[in-house]
Scaffold this active site. Sequence first.
Site, PDB file in Angstrom:
ATOM      1  N   LYS A   1     -17.861  11.969 -80.177  1.00 28.39           N
ATOM      2  CA  LYS A   1     -17.363  10.627 -79.849  1.00 28.39           C
ATOM      3  C   LYS A   1     -16.772  10.608 -78.438  1.00 28.39           C
ATOM      4  CE  LYS A   1     -16.437   9.693 -84.704  1.00 28.39           C
ATOM      5  NZ  LYS A   1     -15.467   9.920 -85.778  1.00 28.39           N
TER       6      LYS A   1
ATOM      7  N   GLY B   1     -15.594   5.053 -93.482  1.00 28.42           N
ATOM      8  CA  GLY B   1     -15.693   4.345 -94.762  1.00 28.42           C
ATOM      9  C   GLY B   1     -16.899   3.423 -94.718  1.00 28.42           C
TER      10      GLY B   1
ATOM     11  N   VAL C   1     -27.888 -15.375 -86.452  1.00 28.85           N
ATOM     12  CA  VAL C   1     -28.961 -14.798 -85.636  1.00 28.85           C
ATOM     13  C   VAL C   1     -29.904 -15.887 -85.113  1.00 28.85           C
ATOM     14  CG1 VAL C   1     -31.045 -13.350 -85.783  1.00 28.85           C
ATOM     15  CG2 VAL C   1     -28.885 -12.535 -86.750  1.00 28.85           C
TER      16      VAL C   1
ATOM     17  N   GLY D   1     -15.698   4.113 -86.246  1.00 29.26           N
ATOM     18  CA  GLY D   1     -16.042   3.220 -87.355  1.00 29.26           C
ATOM     19  C   GLY D   1     -15.946   1.747 -87.035  1.00 29.26           C
TER      20      GLY D   1
HETATM   21  P1  NAP Z   1     -24.725   9.818 -96.348  1.00 26.38           P
HETATM   22  O1  NAP Z   1     -23.842   9.170 -97.337  1.00 26.38           O
HETATM   23  O2  NAP Z   1     -24.907  11.282 -96.397  1.00 26.38           O
HETATM   24  O3  NAP Z   1     -26.181   9.139 -96.473  1.00 26.38           O
HETATM   25  C1  NAP Z   1     -27.294   9.604 -95.791  1.00 26.38           C
HETATM   26  C2  NAP Z   1     -28.511   8.846 -96.282  1.00 26.38           C
HETATM   27  O4  NAP Z   1     -29.613   9.219 -95.478  1.00 26.38           O
HETATM   28  C3  NAP Z   1     -28.873   9.142 -97.729  1.00 26.38           C
HETATM   29  O5  NAP Z   1     -29.265   7.965 -98.376  1.00 26.38           O
HETATM   30  C4  NAP Z   1     -30.077  10.092 -97.624  1.00 26.38           C
HETATM   31  O6  NAP Z   1     -31.020   9.936 -98.660  1.00 26.38           O
HETATM   32  C5  NAP Z   1     -30.710   9.613 -96.320  1.00 26.38           C
HETATM   33  N1  NAP Z   1     -31.419  10.695 -95.654  1.00 26.38           N
HETATM   34  C6  NAP Z   1     -30.910  11.812 -95.135  1.00 26.38           C
HETATM   35  N2  NAP Z   1     -31.891  12.562 -94.608  1.00 26.38           N
HETATM   36  C7  NAP Z   1     -33.039  11.898 -94.804  1.00 26.38           C
HETATM   37  C8  NAP Z   1     -34.404  12.163 -94.520  1.00 26.38           C
HETATM   38  N3  NAP Z   1     -34.760  13.289 -93.902  1.00 26.38           N
HETATM   39  N4  NAP Z   1     -35.318  11.225 -94.857  1.00 26.38           N
HETATM   40  C9  NAP Z   1     -34.945  10.088 -95.475  1.00 26.38           C
HETATM   41  N5  NAP Z   1     -33.664   9.783 -95.791  1.00 26.38           N
HETATM   42  C10 NAP Z   1     -32.730  10.676 -95.458  1.00 26.38           C
HETATM   43  O7  NAP Z   1     -24.282   9.470 -94.847  1.00 26.38           O
HETATM   44  P2  NAP Z   1     -23.278   8.315 -94.365  1.00 26.38           P
HETATM   45  O8  NAP Z   1     -21.874   8.769 -94.592  1.00 26.38           O
HETATM   46  O9  NAP Z   1     -23.711   7.002 -94.880  1.00 26.38           O
HETATM   47  O10 NAP Z   1     -23.495   8.384 -92.775  1.00 26.38           O
HETATM   48  C11 NAP Z   1     -24.650   7.858 -92.170  1.00 26.38           C
HETATM   49  C12 NAP Z   1     -24.463   7.868 -90.645  1.00 26.38           C
HETATM   50  O11 NAP Z   1     -23.342   7.072 -90.322  1.00 26.38           O
HETATM   51  C13 NAP Z   1     -24.181   9.267 -90.049  1.00 26.38           C
HETATM   52  O12 NAP Z   1     -24.774   9.352 -88.781  1.00 26.38           O
HETATM   53  C14 NAP Z   1     -22.656   9.274 -89.913  1.00 26.38           C
HETATM   54  O13 NAP Z   1     -22.208  10.131 -88.885  1.00 26.38           O
HETATM   55  C15 NAP Z   1     -22.412   7.823 -89.551  1.00 26.38           C
HETATM   56  N6  NAP Z   1     -21.064   7.344 -89.858  1.00 26.38           N
HETATM   57  C16 NAP Z   1     -20.577   7.474 -91.127  1.00 26.38           C
HETATM   58  C17 NAP Z   1     -19.309   7.016 -91.401  1.00 26.38           C
HETATM   59  C18 NAP Z   1     -18.735   7.124 -92.796  1.00 26.38           C
HETATM   60  O14 NAP Z   1     -17.594   6.696 -92.997  1.00 26.38           O
HETATM   61  N7  NAP Z   1     -19.462   7.650 -93.765  1.00 26.38           N
HETATM   62  C19 NAP Z   1     -18.530   6.433 -90.384  1.00 26.38           C
HETATM   63  C20 NAP Z   1     -19.070   6.296 -89.101  1.00 26.38           C
HETATM   64  C21 NAP Z   1     -20.355   6.757 -88.856  1.00 26.38           C
HETATM   65  P3  NAP Z   1     -30.664  10.281-100.195  1.00 26.38           P
HETATM   66  O15 NAP Z   1     -29.712   9.199-100.623  1.00 26.38           O
HETATM   67  O16 NAP Z   1     -31.940  10.226-100.919  1.00 26.38           O
HETATM   68  O17 NAP Z   1     -30.020  11.635-100.167  1.00 26.38           O
END
Ligand code: NAP
Length: 438
Positions: free
Chosen positions: A210, A312, A40, A139
């Site tokens: 998407k 993932g 960076v 992803g």
């Molecule tokens: P996740 O495991 O459900 O994690 C969500 C996180 O956000 C948790 O730490 C949660 O807190 C926090 N959170 C949710 N609502 C909140 C609020 N109102 N205030 C503060 N914190 C809040 O989700 P993820 O799978 O990592 O996905 C995150 C994003 O990446 C999403 O938009 C998803 O579509 C995208 N994405 C995910 C993947 C994948 O493989 N998982 C791939 C591509 C894109 P707590 O831990 O306290 O519950």
Amino acid sequence: MALTPGTHPPLRVAVLGCGVVGTEVVRRLVTEADELAARVGAPLELVGVAVRSLDAERDPVVDRALLTTDAESLVEKADVVIELMGGIEPARTLVLRAVEHGASVVTANKALLAQEGPALYDAVDDAGVDLYYEAAVAGAIPIVRPVRESLAGDTVQRVLGIVNGTTNYVLDSMTTTGQGLDEAVADAQALGYAEADPTADVEGYDAAAKAAILASLAFHTRVALADVDRTGITGLTADDVTWAGRTGHVLKLLAVAERARAADGREGVLVRVRPTLVPAEHQLAAVRQAFNAVFVEAEAAGELMFYGRGAGGSPTASAVLGDLVSVARHRVLGGKGPVESSHADLPVLDGGEARSRYQVRLEVDDLPGVLARVAAELAAQDVSIESVRQTLQDTDGDVSATLVITTHTAPERALRSTVDAVAALDVVRAVVSVLPVL
Ligand code: NAP
């Protein structure tokens, strides 16, 4: 000129969300701090991680002292905000607040972009900051940047592919094991490929979001989630999968965004998500398990293929970190990345204008002349037949026939009317399935 870390003050980075992706992003920020600083040109200082629960168990790599439930205050003290919470609210409000305070934003949130994209793009434009979202589509696969930047001098004709790993995993299981849909979804949930509530995946909403993002970039036109003509996989049965195999195909949930001409001559874009019969020899048929693959067809570049892990924590974090390095470098060196362009402003055409070959599977009475009557209904709508395959079955003396009709390319609207007319024939017991063929 080489970038020398130390000559620029640290950039303050806030991470919103510490789940599957957020944890991996934090891990790389912590463990790769020196390397990232060198790339960076300034150190990246993690100033906070917003979560819902301060008490939840976390990976030890996450410094608990950085956790906060006050995301609003956190975004106000950051140079770069990485939004990994998911959902529309409070993600939308927080991203807008970050932008108002002059922060650049990196997000993986396809639902937010597909639904609220225009408002966000306008806000970042006004504020002169960056909004990057490579991780929101497929992803780890670099697809947003190639379409937005590498192909900025070309004319994209079509983008199509498998952009939802969960449904690909489910369909792949059904194909290889003969399982029904519910069983395959349950297995995917047990293995962590599907969420407890799989609706967004199996109903095609995730793929549609998407597709909307890719269509907007490819055609310089704002395409929203509501513009996408969407059918998920919930109507598919083990029989559909078996018949796909018997006719030399594999069933895949495809997202397709293409330039098209409507029947009245208007040029526009068609964006749809459909379970589709992919010929077994096509490269997309070989995309197994939870992998993703996207084809881009451009006027000068020809056909390009992108393949890899579509989800993932670690793969998605790779895309997020790539964006982070880009937007952070802009802050160190000045300037900003390309903005979303919607100058072409093409109309989004109705799904009925889509043209495809179709495979129609019917259960009919085993009587002479049935095929001729079905063929006459197709001919009446100008839908011509490429091939017919007939199989007889005997259920306790009740003999019926399965007709699998593959059509030549026809508009979807004509196909729908044809199917309605065929279904009304007294010799037709059921229209079992109607699927487009790639
Ligand atoms: P996740 O495991 O459900 O994690 C969500 C996180 O956000 C948790 O730490 C949660 O807190 C926090 N959170 C949710 N609502 C909140 C609020 N109102 N205030 C503060 N914190 C809040 O989700 P993820 O799978 O990592 O996905 C995150 C994003 O990446 C999403 O938009 C998803 O579509 C995208 N994405 C995910 C993947 C994948 O493989 N998982 C791939 C591509 C894109 P707590 O831990 O306290 O519950």
